[in-house]
Design an enzyme around this catalytic site. Structure first.
Site, PDB file in Angstrom:
ATOM      1  N   ASP A  18       0.846  -1.190   0.000  1.00  0.00           N
ATOM      2  CA  ASP A  18       0.000   0.000   0.000  1.00  0.00           C
ATOM      3  C   ASP A  18       0.887   1.248   0.000  1.00  0.00           C
ATOM      4  O   ASP A  18       1.662   1.469   0.930  1.00  0.00           O
ATOM      5  CB  ASP A  18      -0.891  -0.050   1.256  1.00  0.00           C
ATOM      6  CG  ASP A  18      -1.958   1.033   1.259  1.00  0.00           C
ATOM      7  OD1 ASP A  18      -2.030   1.808   0.285  1.00  0.00           O
ATOM      8  OD2 ASP A  18      -2.697   1.097   2.248  1.00  0.00           O
ATOM      9  N   ASP A 108      -3.757   2.325  -5.470  1.00  0.00           N
ATOM     10  CA  ASP A 108      -2.447   2.348  -4.803  1.00  0.00           C
ATOM     11  C   ASP A 108      -2.247   1.168  -3.859  1.00  0.00           C
ATOM     12  O   ASP A 108      -1.449   1.251  -2.930  1.00  0.00           O
ATOM     13  CB  ASP A 108      -2.272   3.661  -4.038  1.00  0.00           C
ATOM     14  CG  ASP A 108      -3.128   3.722  -2.790  1.00  0.00           C
ATOM     15  OD1 ASP A 108      -4.216   3.113  -2.789  1.00  0.00           O
ATOM     16  OD2 ASP A 108      -2.708   4.358  -1.820  1.00  0.00           O
ATOM     17  N   GLU A 109      -2.918   0.069  -4.102  1.00  0.00           N
ATOM     18  CA  GLU A 109      -2.951  -0.982  -3.092  1.00  0.00           C
ATOM     19  C   GLU A 109      -3.262  -2.330  -3.747  1.00  0.00           C
ATOM     20  O   GLU A 109      -4.124  -2.412  -4.617  1.00  0.00           O
ATOM     21  CB  GLU A 109      -4.068  -0.589  -2.130  1.00  0.00           C
ATOM     22  CG  GLU A 109      -4.344  -1.442  -0.975  1.00  0.00           C
ATOM     23  CD  GLU A 109      -5.669  -1.020  -0.335  1.00  0.00           C
ATOM     24  OE1 GLU A 109      -6.205  -1.808   0.424  1.00  0.00           O
ATOM     25  OE2 GLU A 109      -6.179   0.092  -0.623  1.00  0.00           O
TER      26      GLU A 109
HETATM   27 MG   LIG Z   1      -2.378   3.919   0.298  1.00  0.00          MG
END
Ligand SMILES: [Mg+2]
Length: 404
Positions: A18, A108-109
């Site tokens: 993350d 983003d993960e």
């Molecule tokens: Mg993040």
């Protein structure tokens, strides 16, 4: 004996990776004057805050005026979604070069299963450390990674390790790690549930684990109680799923040999756009790569792709780009005729985790009010009940009906 692809659930093989303060980190990377300073990305509402800003209590989502009151030196920069989408693609390339089993969760993960890679790539902790280094060196961004036996625990571990951390919860050590944590670390425990639990003297995950499930049911209802009991005992059977949630959504239409006018071709393509975006909205997916396929009268083919400025499932921006691609091919269509046209939208993400979603009032889907209204009417009265004005061509005819 066959080699095992899926991880052995008894081992800590699941990574949750993350990026830290994603948008703010991209801004600090691209503008050196922002490094080490409190930065917020947004306009009106804070979409992301750097750790320097978080230290002052700035969080997301928060009104900009409130954030500036907490942190008078706060630098607010407008979002640049092109840069975030590009950074995200670069990071996901690194995920995919780490292991074939990648499950994207948002821009983003992602979860990565590195079980079965021990002989090739080493222990999960080494793989995670290498991944963090490559994201830092190749993309210039900090990323936190949690490693555990379950997805839930890997996600908790990455959150606890932030910022710029790596945390491994070894197999067998799950409950020792989990039980001292505050209940708010459990997925699904928002401020309200947290308050209700605290009022009953339940502060840690361990407190929940000790509680009789009937007590918890009385307190939170059956669904939430079962969910939290399972998490507190680290029962999470979900495996890292690849493929099923990725790929693209598309549709095509065979046109036959008859020559269609430009207006008829526009209407046909708009019909396809309408169908595809409707399916995307139903699946709660948004996409950023648009591909239009053509088959011409002489059986030659052409495929043209464009990347949108940000992921969307809205009809209008996708229609605008698709029409531009069609018009670009117009000379070839006039020469040879067109026998098939198709459209697909790729690089799909969950709609709830996208930049566009974050820009909207919270909880709204990233679609226009018009799209929602039309989808709603169709749900109630059937597909043919609604034909948009934009789908009716100049002669007043409806769009040709399209095969499903
Ligand atoms: Mg993040």
């Amino acid at each position: 004996m066959r080699s095992r692809v899926r991880s052995n659930s008894a081992e800590a093989n699941i990574l949750h990776a993350d990026l830290d303060s994603f948008y703010a980190s991209v801004e600090q990377r691209d503008d050196p004057t922002l490094k080490g300073r409190p930065v917020a990305v947004g306009g009106g509402i804070v979409l992301a805050a750097s750790y320097e800003a978080k230290a002052f209590g700035v969080s997301t989502p928060m009104a900009e005026w409130r954030a500036k009151r907490l942190c008078p030196d706060l630098i607010v920069v407008p979002p640049r979604f092109d840069a975030y989408v590009a950074a995200s693609s670069a990071v996901f390339e690194l995920f995919h070069s780490t292991t074939p089993v990648v499950e994207p969760m948002s821009i983003d993960e992602a979860f990565l299963d590195v079980g079965g890679l021990r002989r090739v790539s080493g222990q999960p902790v080494d793989i995670a450390a290498r991944l963090r280094r490559s994201v830092r060196n190749d993309v210039g961004l900090p990323i936190s990674v949690g490693v555990a036996t379950t997805k839930f625990l890997a996600k908790v571990a990455s959150a606890v390790s932030k910022p710029d951390g790596l945390l491994v919860v070894p197999a067998g050590g799950e409950l020792a790690f989990l039980h001292p944590l505050p209940v708010s670390r459990l997925w699904g425990v928002g401020p309200k549930t947290n308050e209700r639990l605290r009022a009953r003297g339940i502060f840690t995950v361990g407190d929940i684990a000790l509680l009789d499930e009937q007590h918890l049911v009385a307190l939170l209802g059956k669904g939430a109680a079962r969910h939290l009991s399972a998490l507190a005992a680290n029962r999470d059977p979900r495996s890292v799923e690849t493929g099923r949630r990725r790929g693209s959504i598309g549709s095509q239409h065979a046109l036959g040999r008859a020559r269609l006018s430009p207006a008829e071709l526009d209407a046909t393509l708009l019909g396809i756009v309408d169908r595809v975006t409707r399916r995307m909205r139903t699946a709660n997916r948004v996409g950023s790569t648009l591909t239009v396929r053509f088959r011409f009268g002489d059986f030659t083919r052409s495929t043209r792709s464009r990347t949108l400025s940000h992921p969307t499932a809205a009809t209008e921006p996708i229609a605008a780009v698709a029409l531009a691609i069609l018009h670009h091919e117009w000379a070839r269509i006039e020469d040879n005729g067109l026998t098939l046209i198709g459209l697909s939208v790729g690089n799909l993400l969950d709609a709830d985790h996208t930049p566009e979603q974050m820009l909207l009032p919270f909880g709204r889907k990233p679609t226009s009010a018009l799209d929602e209204a039309v989808d709603d009417l169709r749900k109630r009265f059937g597909n043919q009940a609604v034909t948009r004005a934009s789908l009716v061509n100049q002669k007043g005819q409806e769009t040709p009906k399209l095969p499903d």
